[in-house]
Motif scaffolding. Structure first.
Motif, mmCIF file in Angstrom:
data_model
loop_
_atom_site.group_PDB
_atom_site.id
_atom_site.type_symbol
_atom_site.label_atom_id
_atom_site.label_comp_id
_atom_site.label_asym_id
_atom_site.label_seq_id
_atom_site.Cartn_x
_atom_site.Cartn_y
_atom_site.Cartn_z
ATOM 1 N N THR A 1 0.834 -1.204 0.000
ATOM 2 C CA THR A 1 0.000 0.000 0.000
ATOM 3 C C THR A 1 0.866 1.251 0.000
ATOM 4 N N LEU A 2 1.848 1.307 0.889
ATOM 5 C CA LEU A 2 2.725 2.474 0.941
ATOM 6 C C LEU A 2 3.575 2.600 -0.318
ATOM 7 N N GLY A 3 3.818 1.475 -0.984
ATOM 8 C CA GLY A 3 4.579 1.501 -2.231
ATOM 9 C C GLY A 3 3.738 1.785 -3.455
ATOM 10 N N THR A 4 2.476 2.157 -3.275
ATOM 11 C CA THR A 4 1.527 2.545 -4.332
ATOM 12 C C THR A 4 1.118 1.365 -5.211
ATOM 13 N N LEU A 5 1.379 0.137 -4.781
ATOM 14 C CA LEU A 5 0.994 -1.012 -5.595
ATOM 15 C C LEU A 5 -0.482 -1.351 -5.436
ATOM 16 N N ILE A 6 -1.061 -1.051 -4.278
ATOM 17 C CA ILE A 6 -2.495 -1.204 -4.074
ATOM 18 C C ILE A 6 -2.992 0.029 -3.331
ATOM 19 N N ALA A 7 -4.256 0.348 -3.505
ATOM 20 C CA ALA A 7 -4.815 1.559 -2.899
ATOM 21 C C ALA A 7 -5.396 1.233 -1.528
ATOM 22 N N PRO A 8 -5.223 2.130 -0.547
ATOM 23 C CA PRO A 8 -5.844 1.900 0.757
ATOM 24 C C PRO A 8 -7.359 2.048 0.664
ATOM 25 N N THR A 9 -8.049 1.399 1.588
ATOM 26 C CA THR A 9 -9.501 1.551 1.678
ATOM 27 C C THR A 9 -9.862 2.876 2.331
ATOM 28 N N SER A 10 -9.104 3.262 3.359
ATOM 29 C CA SER A 10 -9.334 4.539 4.035
ATOM 30 C C SER A 10 -8.058 4.944 4.753
ATOM 31 N N GLY A 11 -8.052 6.169 5.257
ATOM 32 C CA GLY A 11 -6.885 6.694 5.950
ATOM 33 C C GLY A 11 -5.994 7.510 5.025
ATOM 34 N N HIS A 12 -4.913 8.008 5.595
ATOM 35 C CA HIS A 12 -4.009 8.893 4.862
ATOM 36 C C HIS A 12 -2.556 8.491 5.129
ATOM 37 N N ALA A 13 -1.688 8.841 4.186
ATOM 38 C CA ALA A 13 -0.252 8.612 4.376
ATOM 39 C C ALA A 13 0.524 9.599 3.533
ATOM 40 N N THR A 14 1.738 9.888 3.985
ATOM 41 C CA THR A 14 2.696 10.671 3.217
ATOM 42 C C THR A 14 3.945 9.818 3.061
ATOM 43 N N VAL A 15 4.380 9.621 1.826
ATOM 44 C CA VAL A 15 5.516 8.748 1.529
ATOM 45 C C VAL A 15 6.588 9.568 0.827
ATOM 46 N N ALA A 16 7.769 9.643 1.437
ATOM 47 C CA ALA A 16 8.888 10.395 0.859
ATOM 48 C C ALA A 16 8.480 11.833 0.520
#
Length: 327
Positions: A63-78
């Motif tokens: 999910t964090l690697g953008t290979l699958i989308a999260p169902t809900s929530g937020h993240a900031t990667v790099a």
């Protein structure tokens, strides 16, 4: 001329965390892979992600690697929000090394790296390949076919591939799985070297001694996040400190000698014969314990603080076979 950086392509700030995860959840139909996960990872940190099979570790990485989308929530990667339109730029800033490195066994080491450098659209591919091979100590094996390499060497080639793009965040999913102690130790040394270069490493592993040795902080996951902190912080949250005493012969009346000591919360005799005292402060209790033991006529072989291992912490928190529940 507008000198303001485009937020979608600007380099990530080194003052902000490398990863920020807030309430992230991923469901596949009625099955929850992970739920309401929140944590942050600092730049240059080795962050361990621990948990049993089926706990959601690899799905979190994907999910964090953008290979699958999260169902809900937020993240900031790099430095970038984890949203579909930032997927390409996030992938330019990170690298993921899965448990199986996915090399083309009929190609040489250099040919594998050249192929992946082309996929990354790197204009200075040969120079990057040389740097990556030097980083994993494989420059002299560049022309060997990958099928001729041991599993440990293939893992190092996989790590070299992950380093081609000079990632800000490197996700390592079970990088030492199936490796012998010598090969695993080589991977450990490489991870230490990457940390010293300022690379942020997100490490999933089942090897708790490995996590204890490598990680600045760990998160313990079992679909939901149980605890996050340094190994020492987790030990302090879950366990009392310990003082371990060894005597030449068993004490005639250990209850009388040990239970009356100030600062001793409890005591027990371990399977190996040592007396293990749960104490608030080993440094304060040790002198009184030594005097009491001598007064009781005991020959003291050793008296020293001891600590619970990360495995003890893990087992205290994780007592469920998640995969079995999901079958």
């Amino acid at each position: 001329m507008n000198l303001t950086a485009d937020p979608a392509t600007a380099a990530p700030s080194r003052t902000a965390p490398a990863l920020v995860v807030e309430g992230l959840t991923k469901r596949f139909g009625t099955r929850t892979a992970f739920e309401n996960v929140s944590f942050s990872v600092n730049h240059g940190e080795v962050f361990g992600f621990l948990g049993p099979n089926g706990a959601g570790k690899t799905t979190t990485v994907r999910t964090l690697g953008t290979l699958i989308a999260p169902t809900s929530g937020h993240a900031t990667v790099a430095g970038l929000p984890l949203i579909p339109q930032n997927g390409v730029e996030i992938r330019r800033r990170i690298a993921i090394m899965p448990e199986a490195p996915g090399l083309y066994l009929r190609l040489s080491v250099a040919e594998n790296l050249s192929y992946f450098a082309g996929l990354y659209e790197l204009t200075d591919g040969p120079a990057r390949i040389e740097r990556a091979l030097r980083a994993v100590n494989l420059l002299d094996r560049a022309d060997e076919l990958c099928r001729s390499l041991s599993k440990g060497l293939r893992q190092r080639v996989g790590l070299a591939r992950a380093l081609l793009s000079d990632p800000t965040v490197l996700f390592l999913d079970e990088p030492t799985s199936g490796l012998d102690p010598v090969a695993a130790g080589t991977v450990h040394d490489l991870i230490d070297a990457l940390r010293n270069r300022g690379v942020t490493i997100f490490l999933t592993t089942h090897r708790l001694a490995e996590a204890e040795r490598l990680c600045d902080r760990v998160a313990i996951m079992n679909t939901t996040l149980r605890l996050v902190g340094t190994p020492d912080e987790l030990r302090e949250q879950l366990f009392s400190k310990r003082l371990e005493i060894r005597t030449r012969e068993p004490l005639a009346d250990p209850e009388r000698v040990l239970a009356g000591l100030a600062g001793v919360e409890s005591w027990h005799r371990a399977d190996d014969g040592a007396y293990v005292l749960a104490v608030a402060d080993p440094g304060l209790v040790a002198p009184d314990a030594a005097r009491a033991l001598v007064a009781a006529g005991a020959d003291v072989l050793s008296l020293s603080p001891s600590q619970y291992s990360l495995e003890d912490v893990y087992l205290r928190l994780i007592d469920t076979d998640v995969e079995a529940q999901n079958r």
